[in-house]
Design an enzyme around this catalytic site. Sequence first.
Site, PDB file in Angstrom:
ATOM      1  N   HIS A 115       0.854  -1.194   0.000  1.00 31.40           N
ATOM      2  CA  HIS A 115       0.000   0.000   0.000  1.00 31.40           C
ATOM      3  C   HIS A 115       0.888   1.243   0.000  1.00 31.40           C
ATOM      4  CE1 HIS A 115      -2.843   3.015   1.472  1.00 31.40           C
ATOM      5  NE2 HIS A 115      -3.812   2.218   1.074  1.00 31.40           N
ATOM      6  N   GLU A 197      -2.930   2.124  -7.350  1.00 26.53           N
ATOM      7  CA  GLU A 197      -3.172   3.362  -6.608  1.00 26.53           C
ATOM      8  C   GLU A 197      -2.524   4.538  -7.336  1.00 26.53           C
ATOM      9  OE1 GLU A 197      -2.966   2.746  -1.993  1.00 26.53           O
ATOM     10  OE2 GLU A 197      -1.193   1.819  -2.889  1.00 26.53           O
ATOM     11  N   GLY A 203      -6.173  12.219  -2.281  1.00 21.73           N
ATOM     12  CA  GLY A 203      -6.071  13.203  -1.207  1.00 21.73           C
ATOM     13  C   GLY A 203      -6.910  14.439  -1.472  1.00 21.73           C
TER      14      GLY A 203
END
Length: 281
Positions: A115, A197, A203
């Site tokens: 991650h 990702e 964000g």
Amino acid sequence: MKHILLNLKRFDVPEELGGVNRLAPVNEWGARVVEGTQQALKQYDPKETEFIDFLPEAHLLNAVNARKDDSPVQIGSQGVYRMDVAPGGNFGAFTTNRPAAAVKALGCTATLIGHCEERNDKKGILADAGVTGEAAASVVNKILNEEILCAQRQGLKVVYCIGETSEEQEHWQEVLGAQLADGLNGADKSSIIVAYEPVWSIGPGKIPADQAYITKIARFVKEQTGGMDVVYGGGLKTDNAAMLASIPEIDGGLIALTRFQGAIGFYPEEYLDIIRIYLGK
């Protein structure tokens, strides 16, 4: 096969301590997540869709024990250590670390590796030692590969996360190519799901990756890996579920928070809503 993956990060921290857990007392939290979803998820064909929840280690036992015998929910850890115990070998001298054998013993069937937050942590440690750039990225890929191999030796399914930062976006092919080649070196690809990702777009205030970009990356990953399943790891949510479902190359998604405004947090009913939109039923 579609893969609906739930990564609850540190969402167990109570609101009064600065967290976003508004779901249940901490000692009941893991069980509440499973109990609030497993019955509703039985409507989906297990041959077509799988559901894996990745929880902080303290909650794994509660979550495993909350599963019914016919539960469609699998439980996974949020990572494993790059070394493991072995009969006749190291019997567990890994203070503060989470060996794959412990994860298996707790009842998990899967783990999350690489991650972006894990990658950032490892890169930060290397930066303190003066190792940055491509050299640091290469070391991190090697460590993650060791984690994958440890997980697979214990029979755990792996969700392997890859992604590029804003600084890496101009040469994303080299970055993602190295993450795939180095991270998957020697691994059994049949028990690994790749989660993409787009770190550069995740964000507050950032522009999310669009359909064309996600499609481009998913095609690249499948070409580089011989057709491995690819899920969107930038966050499957209500706002993008229909769009992601329309991309043939995307095989599912990673869900985290379900509510991003007001009483921010994870709520089982909202999680089920995201799944209904994505799967179309």
